[in-house]
Structure formats: C-alpha cells, structure tokens
Design a protein around this motif. Sequence first.
Motif, PDB file in Angstrom:
ATOM      1  N   UNK A  58      72.829  35.755  37.508  1.00 14.00           N
ATOM      2  CA  UNK A  58      73.720  37.063  37.528  1.00 14.00           C
ATOM      3  C   UNK A  58      73.292  37.997  38.547  1.00 14.00           C
ATOM      4  N   UNK A  59      74.012  38.604  39.420  1.00 14.34           N
ATOM      5  CA  UNK A  59      73.701  39.297  40.423  1.00 14.34           C
ATOM      6  C   UNK A  59      74.495  40.802  40.381  1.00 14.34           C
ATOM      7  N   UNK A  60      74.283  41.790  40.951  1.00 16.90           N
ATOM      8  CA  UNK A  60      74.999  42.975  40.981  1.00 16.90           C
ATOM      9  C   UNK A  60      76.055  42.941  42.154  1.00 16.90           C
ATOM     10  N   UNK A  61      76.639  44.192  42.198  1.00 20.40           N
ATOM     11  CA  UNK A  61      77.951  43.764  43.273  1.00 20.40           C
ATOM     12  C   UNK A  61      77.513  43.966  44.796  1.00 20.40           C
ATOM     13  N   UNK A  68      83.598  36.916  30.843  1.00 23.29           N
ATOM     14  CA  UNK A  68      84.055  38.001  29.966  1.00 23.29           C
ATOM     15  C   UNK A  68      82.652  38.936  29.383  1.00 23.29           C
ATOM     16  N   UNK A  69      81.772  38.039  29.108  1.00 23.36           N
ATOM     17  CA  UNK A  69      80.516  38.541  28.206  1.00 23.36           C
ATOM     18  C   UNK A  69      79.779  39.495  29.251  1.00 23.36           C
ATOM     19  N   UNK A  70      79.610  39.038  30.711  1.00 25.60           N
ATOM     20  CA  UNK A  70      79.190  39.834  31.658  1.00 25.60           C
ATOM     21  C   UNK A  70      79.870  41.079  31.928  1.00 25.60           C
ATOM     22  N   UNK A  71      81.395  41.081  32.119  1.00 23.14           N
ATOM     23  CA  UNK A  71      82.096  42.148  32.238  1.00 23.14           C
ATOM     24  C   UNK A  71      81.852  43.120  31.024  1.00 23.14           C
ATOM     25  N   UNK A  72      81.852  42.741  29.810  1.00 25.92           N
ATOM     26  CA  UNK A  72      81.409  43.597  28.689  1.00 25.92           C
ATOM     27  C   UNK A  72      80.124  44.402  28.848  1.00 25.92           C
ATOM     28  N   UNK A  73      79.183  43.395  29.171  1.00 25.19           N
ATOM     29  CA  UNK A  73      77.913  43.945  29.434  1.00 25.19           C
ATOM     30  C   UNK A  73      77.885  45.427  30.557  1.00 25.19           C
ATOM     31  N   UNK A  74      78.357  44.825  31.506  1.00 26.60           N
ATOM     32  CA  UNK A  74      78.546  45.944  32.542  1.00 26.60           C
ATOM     33  C   UNK A  74      79.242  47.193  32.344  1.00 26.60           C
ATOM     34  N   UNK A  75      80.376  46.856  31.474  1.00 28.24           N
ATOM     35  CA  UNK A  75      81.291  47.914  31.062  1.00 28.24           C
ATOM     36  C   UNK A  75      80.384  48.784  29.930  1.00 28.24           C
ATOM     37  N   UNK A  76      79.451  48.249  29.217  1.00 29.72           N
ATOM     38  CA  UNK A  76      78.685  48.986  27.947  1.00 29.72           C
ATOM     39  C   UNK A  76      77.530  49.599  29.217  1.00 29.72           C
ATOM     40  N   UNK A  77      77.182  49.076  29.951  1.00 27.72           N
ATOM     41  CA  UNK A  77      76.081  49.443  30.734  1.00 27.72           C
ATOM     42  C   UNK A  77      76.607  50.983  31.468  1.00 27.72           C
ATOM     43  N   UNK A  78      77.726  50.753  32.052  1.00 30.95           N
ATOM     44  CA  UNK A  78      78.181  51.834  32.689  1.00 30.95           C
ATOM     45  C   UNK A  78      78.358  53.032  32.038  1.00 30.95           C
ATOM     46  N   UNK A  79      78.868  52.535  30.604  1.00 28.23           N
ATOM     47  CA  UNK A  79      79.287  53.720  29.778  1.00 28.23           C
ATOM     48  C   UNK A  79      77.884  54.381  29.170  1.00 28.23           C
ATOM     49  N   UNK A  80      76.853  53.700  29.024  1.00 24.34           N
ATOM     50  CA  UNK A  80      75.691  54.334  28.875  1.00 24.34           C
ATOM     51  C   UNK A  80      75.067  55.151  30.021  1.00 24.34           C
TER      52      UNK A  80
END
Length: 559
Positions: A171-174, A267-279
């Motif tokens: 997995x990589x970032x944007x 889906x799990x990765x998107x949720x991870x990034x969403x959580x990470x961004x929120x934090x």
Amino acid sequence: MGVSMRDVLNLDIMSEAVVHTGETGLDQRDIEWISVIEIPVENFVRKHEFVLSTGIGCEDHPAIFRSFVQDIIDSGATALMIATGRYVSAIPQEVLKLAEEHDFTLIEVSWQTRFSDIIHRVIQLINEENESNRNRVEALRQALVTSVLNGCTLEELMNQLYYAIQIPVAISDDEKNIRANCDFDADIIAALNGERDIAVEQLVRPDLPLTEHPLYHHLNQYLVGEKTCYELTIFSNNKKQGYLLVMPKSAEELNWFTMHALEHGLTACALYFLTENAVEKTEIRLKDNFVLQLAKDDTPLDAKMLSKGELLGYDLTLPYACIVGDFQLKEVETDWDDYYDQPGQSSLHSLNYYVQKEITHASQQLERKTMSSFDEGEVIIFLEIDHTGYQETVNHFLDMVERRLHDQLAHVYFAWGIGLHANGMRAFHESYQEARTALDIHTDEAGFGDRTFFEETKVNRLLMNIADNQALIDMVRETVNPLIEYDRKRQTDLIHTFMTYQKFKGNVSQTSRALNLHRQSLLYRLRNIEQLTGLTLVDADDSFMLELSVRLWLLKQFK
C-alpha cells in the motif's frame, strides 16, 4: 482458489473416467462452469469451462473431430470430456496428439455415463465452493474492518490480506511512497519510490482474466523492468488517499475470490485513511488552538501550560522567536477571489497546507523545533533559536521556506515580522505582540516582500508615540498631501522614490538601480518632489522634515 479439475475427477461419478492428456497440473486447472456442446463451437464456450460432448458429427471424420477439439482449446476451456460408444468409438490419435501438444486435459467416459448426473454433481461442487468463498470473503471483510476499528497498522492490514489471497500486496500514499508491504518485490518498491533507475510503464490495456467482476475496470497494470504489478486506487471522502498494489504470478490469480478480497481490502484501507485523517485533523486543530492561545492570550506560562504543551509534543522551556507572516498577490489588480477562480489555483486552505509543509521541511533541515498556526490568513511561527545571533537563524529558516514556496506559489509573496521576548511568564504572548507590531509597521511603510525585526523599528515606534500633536498632524498633511495627490493623478510613486533615495543616503546611482529607473528619470522625479513640497533635498533640515512627514504618513496616523 476454486473448483479444480482434480476436484471434479475425484467425484464418485467420475470414477471410470480416463484422462488421456493434460494430467499434470490438474490442481491448477480451475473450473467455473460446465456445459454440453457439439459442433460447431463458435463462441458458445467460455474460459475455464468444463465441456462435455458426444462427438456427434465427428464420427468417421478425424479432421472434423480435430477441428472441433482445436476450437475448444482456443476458447480457453479447462477440459473436454468425450463420451465414446455411440457416435465415436474411440478418440483418434491425431486428436490425442493435438491435446498433448497443448497440454490440454482430454477425458474419456463411456456412453452409459449420464451427462445430467455429471452436470448436477459438478454444479453442486461449484456452488459449494462459491458458498465457501463467499463465507471466506465475508469473514475477511469483517476481520479487516474490525482490525481498522481496533487501531491496527497498515502493515498488519496488509498481512491479513496477504494471508487470505497468498499474493504479494503493498500500500502506498497518494504520492506513491510505499507505506506497508507484505512479500512485495523490493525492486518494484524501490522503482516506485524513485530509489532505482528502473523504467515504469503503465499498460494501456491491462492483461486480465475474462471475468465480470466490476473491479477489473479499475485495475491499472504496470511493467517495472521485466516485472508486472497491478494497482487499485484508494478513495475516501471523494479524495484519492493512496494505492493498493498486488503482484500475482499471472493474471489467472486474479480470480473471483481474489478480486472480492481486494475489494474489501480497498474498503478497509479507505476506512484506515479516513480514521487517520480524522486523528490528524484533531491533532492539528488542538495544536493550532494551543499555539494561538500562546500567541494571542495573555496566559501565564505555568506548569499547566507546560504540561499541555508536552502532551502535544512541544517543549516550551526552549527559547523561541516569534515570526508572523502575511501574504498577498503580487498583481495588485487581482484579488484573491479572482486568483482562486483561475484554473489550477488552490484555496486559502491549500495555501496554508503548502506553507505548513515548508515550515516542517525547514525545521527538519535546520534541526530546530517549531510551533505554527494559521489565523485568518496570518501565519504564526515560533522557531527555536539561540539567544546569540538569532537573526541569522530566523533568516536562514525563512530563506528555506520562501525558496521552496516560490516554485509552488509564484504569484504570492510574504512579509514577515519577527519578535523576541525571551523573559517572563508571558514570553510567547509578548513575542507575538512584537512580531505583529514589526509586521504592521513594515507593511504600512514599504509594502509586502521583506522581513522586519522588532528591534529595527525603534524610530517608527517613537514616531507613533509623538503623532498625537495637532500641529504636527497639520504639518505632515501640508507636506505630504501634494505628493499623494500627484501620485494619484499621474500613477507615479514619488513617496517610494523618496524613501528609497533616503535609504541610499542620496546616492543617485544606487537609487536608480534599486528602482530600475534611468538616472535622468530619477532626477526628474526628485525635482518634482522638491517643487511639490517646497523643500530642498540637499538641505539636511528639509530632507529630515520630509522623511519625518512621510514616515508618519506611512504609519497611517493621518489618513
């Protein structure tokens, strides 16, 4: 992962079947469907299909039989089973040779074996396998989502996905920097990170199995040197967050189960990034509010503030200089709304992002602690300094920030005010007040694009304290108004010309170079100034009088 040819041959109903060719690798020959077909084949046979036939129409015609089998092979079918005894007494040798050459599985059963029984048992087997795969996929989905909600790392997420599909994943970032991987090829990772000079080519038409899973339309395929990998984009909140990479040995591994597993992995990765961004956003907001409180609230730097700063990663016991920045478009005739309406321009939020990014980069390069915040377009930075020679540290820091920002924000430039109040319980607040004062004095006097240290504004601060005298106000207006009116009508800048002339102590050559004016043009302007004000610039008293008036005017005391 599916029903293999070996699984079918192990059925009790296939106990008398004879495998003539293609016996090796039966475990890797997957079956997705079963059908009965006779000549002609045309396009009625799909890939990974188990084909049953009586060979009707091929009796006593080996060439037709051979052509029929060739068509089955070309269709991508997994295997062909011929029922002998009615229309075909035996499979011709040339047909067996053809199947052998293609390593194609050719099976013979007796005429007494009912096709309907075989179809029933094989479909039952396929349905059982599909149900098992659906259960496994659902279990994987739940496990991945639960792991993210429990605060797992990206590495742990990739391990779970790899364990399920047995295909290297990463997995990589944007910006395509690898953040986690499991058994992924090191050369490809190095190439994607730009660490090795290996050609990376994106294929226009990815090599994919002929399956109907919708995720196939979103797969990108890359050739990295002589190796290949596939890429899926991770989105959350309609924003690209990164990429999920898979590296199968062949496209055939991208089967139904794998694609559904990758879908849930996305889906799990998107949720991870969403959580990470929120934090991250919560942390950024807390830090912003804390820095703003340090700067703008007259709050004592007590044990409670020190402890709160430590929780946010700030050491408030270090000496800091305060830098306050403001920014403006270089083209005066263009306002911010027009600027952001232009294609490719970012919002004020994005502008803050660029500035914050360069603040972080510069602090890392200089190995200095920083605390920063943004408040209605104002940039507030507390920079760790040494008490001796701190101006050099500040200038070096701002040089690094501006140098990199210039490439990204060519139409924007900054003015900076710097203050240092190192003693007392309210040192941060006092430093901010000094920096803000220095910035206000500078932008009022000389416009944007420079830096002003608080200790360099003594003259201006003195002038501000004496500017309440009415006689002085009248004198300033009488002296400066003719210049202001002339500049307004003629679109000139006599005031700036005069202040530059004073800066270079009356040196005409240096002043003309600084203003990018011809020497005669500068002399013409200076004569205009003398005529409009009635003062002589070579006279020390007149020159002082004019500079005092202009300075007071620029401080906005009489406008």
